[in-house]
Design an enzyme around this catalytic site. Sequence first.
Site, short mmCIF file in Angstrom:
data_model
loop_
_atom_site.label_atom_id
_atom_site.label_comp_id
_atom_site.label_asym_id
_atom_site.label_seq_id
_atom_site.Cartn_x
_atom_site.Cartn_y
_atom_site.Cartn_z
N LYS A 22 -2.28 -10.92 12.41
CA LYS A 22 -3.74 -11.09 12.54
C LYS A 22 -4.19 -12.42 11.95
O LYS A 22 -5.01 -13.11 12.54
CB LYS A 22 -4.49 -9.94 11.85
CG LYS A 22 -4.57 -8.69 12.70
CD LYS A 22 -5.79 -7.84 12.40
CE LYS A 22 -5.86 -7.38 10.97
NZ LYS A 22 -4.69 -6.57 10.58
N THR A 23 -3.65 -12.77 10.77
CA THR A 23 -4.10 -14.02 10.13
C THR A 23 -3.70 -15.21 11.00
O THR A 23 -4.48 -16.15 11.18
CB THR A 23 -3.51 -14.13 8.71
OG1 THR A 23 -3.86 -12.94 8.00
CG2 THR A 23 -4.06 -15.33 7.96
N HIS A 28 -10.37 -2.58 11.62
CA HIS A 28 -9.26 -3.41 11.11
C HIS A 28 -9.02 -4.52 12.13
O HIS A 28 -8.03 -4.50 12.86
CB HIS A 28 -8.03 -2.51 10.95
CG HIS A 28 -6.92 -3.12 10.17
ND1 HIS A 28 -5.60 -2.75 10.34
CD2 HIS A 28 -6.92 -4.08 9.20
CE1 HIS A 28 -4.85 -3.44 9.51
NE2 HIS A 28 -5.60 -4.25 8.81
N ASP A 84 -9.14 -9.91 9.07
CA ASP A 84 -8.65 -8.55 8.76
C ASP A 84 -9.65 -7.44 9.05
O ASP A 84 -9.26 -6.38 9.50
CB ASP A 84 -8.26 -8.50 7.27
CG ASP A 84 -7.42 -7.27 6.93
OD1 ASP A 84 -6.54 -6.92 7.73
OD2 ASP A 84 -7.67 -6.66 5.87
N ARG A 121 2.05 -12.17 -0.88
CA ARG A 121 0.71 -12.46 -0.34
C ARG A 121 0.12 -13.72 -0.94
O ARG A 121 0.46 -14.12 -2.06
CB ARG A 121 -0.23 -11.28 -0.68
CG ARG A 121 0.18 -9.96 -0.05
CD ARG A 121 -0.25 -9.92 1.38
NE ARG A 121 0.12 -8.68 2.06
CZ ARG A 121 -0.62 -8.12 3.02
NH1 ARG A 121 -1.74 -8.67 3.41
NH2 ARG A 121 -0.21 -7.02 3.64
N TYR A 135 -1.61 -3.42 -6.72
CA TYR A 135 -1.41 -4.06 -5.41
C TYR A 135 -2.74 -4.18 -4.65
O TYR A 135 -3.53 -3.23 -4.61
CB TYR A 135 -0.39 -3.28 -4.56
CG TYR A 135 -0.33 -3.87 -3.17
CD1 TYR A 135 0.28 -5.10 -2.96
CD2 TYR A 135 -0.98 -3.27 -2.09
CE1 TYR A 135 0.27 -5.71 -1.72
CE2 TYR A 135 -1.00 -3.86 -0.84
CZ TYR A 135 -0.37 -5.08 -0.66
OH TYR A 135 -0.41 -5.68 0.57
N SER A 177 -1.11 -3.79 10.17
CA SER A 177 -0.84 -4.73 9.09
C SER A 177 0.45 -5.51 9.37
O SER A 177 1.42 -4.94 9.87
CB SER A 177 -0.66 -3.96 7.78
OG SER A 177 -1.76 -3.11 7.59
N CYS A 203 1.14 -7.82 11.53
CA CYS A 203 1.48 -8.07 12.95
C CYS A 203 0.83 -9.37 13.43
O CYS A 203 0.59 -9.53 14.63
CB CYS A 203 1.04 -6.91 13.83
SG CYS A 203 2.08 -5.46 13.65
N ASN A 249 6.45 -8.57 1.68
CA ASN A 249 4.99 -8.37 1.68
C ASN A 249 4.33 -9.22 0.60
O ASN A 249 3.30 -8.86 0.06
CB ASN A 249 4.66 -6.88 1.49
CG ASN A 249 3.19 -6.59 1.79
OD1 ASN A 249 2.60 -7.18 2.70
ND2 ASN A 249 2.58 -5.69 1.02
N LYS A 259 -9.64 -2.41 1.68
CA LYS A 259 -9.32 -1.26 2.53
C LYS A 259 -10.18 -0.03 2.17
O LYS A 259 -10.58 0.74 3.04
CB LYS A 259 -7.84 -0.91 2.40
CG LYS A 259 -6.92 -2.05 2.74
CD LYS A 259 -7.14 -2.57 4.13
CE LYS A 259 -6.16 -3.68 4.48
NZ LYS A 259 -6.39 -4.21 5.82
N ARG A 267 0.85 -1.20 0.00
CA ARG A 267 0.00 0.00 0.00
C ARG A 267 0.88 1.24 0.00
O ARG A 267 1.92 1.28 0.64
CB ARG A 267 -0.92 0.02 1.23
CG ARG A 267 -2.08 -0.94 1.12
CD ARG A 267 -3.00 -0.87 2.33
NE ARG A 267 -2.34 -1.38 3.52
CZ ARG A 267 -1.75 -0.65 4.45
NH1 ARG A 267 -1.75 0.68 4.36
NH2 ARG A 267 -1.17 -1.20 5.49
C1 OXD Z 1 -3.06 -4.71 5.15
C2 OXD Z 1 -3.74 -5.86 4.54
O1 OXD Z 1 -2.17 -4.10 4.53
O2 OXD Z 1 -4.60 -6.46 5.19
O3 OXD Z 1 -3.44 -4.36 6.28
O4 OXD Z 1 -3.47 -6.20 3.38
MN MN Z 2 -5.07 -5.45 7.04
#
Ligand code: OXD
Ligand code: MN
Length: 598
Positions: A253-254, A227, A276, A368, A198, A249, A251, A366, A207, A70
């Site tokens: 979460k998934t 978020h 997310d 994905r 992206y 982001s 950190c 980053n 987002k 991003r």
């Molecule tokens: C982020 C994402 O950047 O979820 O937070 O992709």
């Molecule tokens: Mn996110």
Amino acid sequence: MAVENAAIRAWVKEIETLCTPDQIVWCDGSEAERDRLTKECLATGELIELNQQKMPGCYLHRSAAHDVARTEHLTFVCTPEKLDAGPNNNWMAPADARAKLSALYQGCMKGRTLYVVPFLMGPPGSRFSKVGVEITDSKYVVLNMRIMTRVGKPALDHLGASGDFTRCLHSLGDLSPDRRFICHFPEDNTVWSIGSGYGGNALLGKKCLALRLASYLGKKEGWLAEHMLILGVQNPQGETRYVTGAFPSACGKTNLAMLQPPASMPGWKTFTVGDDIAWLRPGEDGRLYAINPEAGFFGVVPGTSKKTNANATAMIQSNTIFTNVALRPDGTPWWEGHDDPAPATALDWQGRPWTPASSEKAAHPNSRFTTPASQCSCISPEFENPNGVPISAMLFGARRQRVVPLVYQSRSWQHGVFLGATLSSETTAAATGKVGVLRRDPMAMLPFCGYNFGDYWAHWLEVGAKLKHPPAIFRTNWFRTNDAGKFLWPGFGDNLRVIKWVLERAEGKGEARETPIGFVPATNALDLRGSDLSGESLDKLLAVDPADWTEAVQSQGEFFDSFGGRIPKGIRDEHERLAQAIQTEITPDDMRGRDAGN
Ligand code: OXD
Ligand code: MN
């Protein structure tokens, strides 16, 4: 597909005139459409086929080298008044943004196909759900939107004849960061994005709609767009409770959303509702209910392994689009932190020859995966529940090497909102810019709140006032380090030990000691049976150092001052109260040898 909705047809006509594509394709979300687009992408090189015997339905996409995250500095909220966007957003006047971007959109789809993608955010038939329509000239975007949202009929059925949908216009443009803009027009429920492919810049349901515009809609309509992951936790007695967690982001979460209980906690089970984004509304029973508006996961790949996230590792073995990972000679992907050791040779994320001796990483930090939620073996049975799940506790977490304890509880909803408002975290690769720099990231929403943070905190307080049974609010920090820079807390599955205490506290049980910053677990209150954490590490993890907090309070004050008069009184009161509580604890010795400020 024949789309009858007159408002959609009129808008598509308008964009056709502006962008002048060679042809228009209306997307219906069918399997046949996926197969056709995949074939076309393989022919153009937008996708590379991975080994279909080992990983059926998996493909690799390599993005432009400067389009990998991003771009927050190119993201704008375009409200008529600058103050309404707040100091937390870049701002452009709506007319200026429209003029600037219209010039870039002019004829930008010449020689290209314009895809119309109607999509639903949220379960069909839910009062939470919202419809968007994305126009894009990227097949990769269409294929990803099909995973991340509910495309076609569910969206059109939900919309009916209404014109109430988010207009999401996206073009790759020339992919130059010099001509890249992601502009949000909250008052027109519109997003205009150009110059990036992206995910966070181009999959506009995520987002742009589900956070920036939805947060603004939530303020108008009395709900919250956050978020946050949503996790169901079942105890050995078979009772399931739901927790949300806001973390910046990249950190974890998934990983937390797919947490696997440690072997030493038999009888515990976890269920993923979302990893997310959460949309939260007060229910008639006075509790707060949440849905996940998305239909898939767009997760960070590096570090994903059986040890860190066995559920994700299993779920990405099929029907997954990988972006910017490395490619092994046998046609399977590889990344740093993979279960397999580094291959002797590979192609790196840009397609260049790579060996373990290479100085650069094989996969982009980053990189994905995009995977349908239905492939997650721990997906919650409530995932499609139109009423959402009732939330017992909320976590605000961040990446802090120092100062912030492993977990502590707020004294009230208002204090909890203050804990969220003062969240700060070290930056990660999910956005362009320097990694590891400490920045304030209230509610992990700094890049995503579509309006002035001052108004947003006031809205949080208003929502709380409507709840007879508000969730208990906690701050967590899995990332505290020792003097040698090593993480003190094992993290991953062991985070369930913290969540167990959190849920006990939410039910008025669980032992705690009160400190100036809130309630910290009492000695022996965390269930550490079967863990090899030392008593010394635990003490460090739970320590509250008044001198550190004196500095933190000062920096919080400076941050709040930047919002001028828009800070709600309740937040100022909490700040004042913390300052006084710390003051009564501190001795002159605590501050000796320290610089002011933090
Ligand atoms: C982020 C994402 O950047 O979820 O937070 O992709
Ligand atoms: Mn996110």
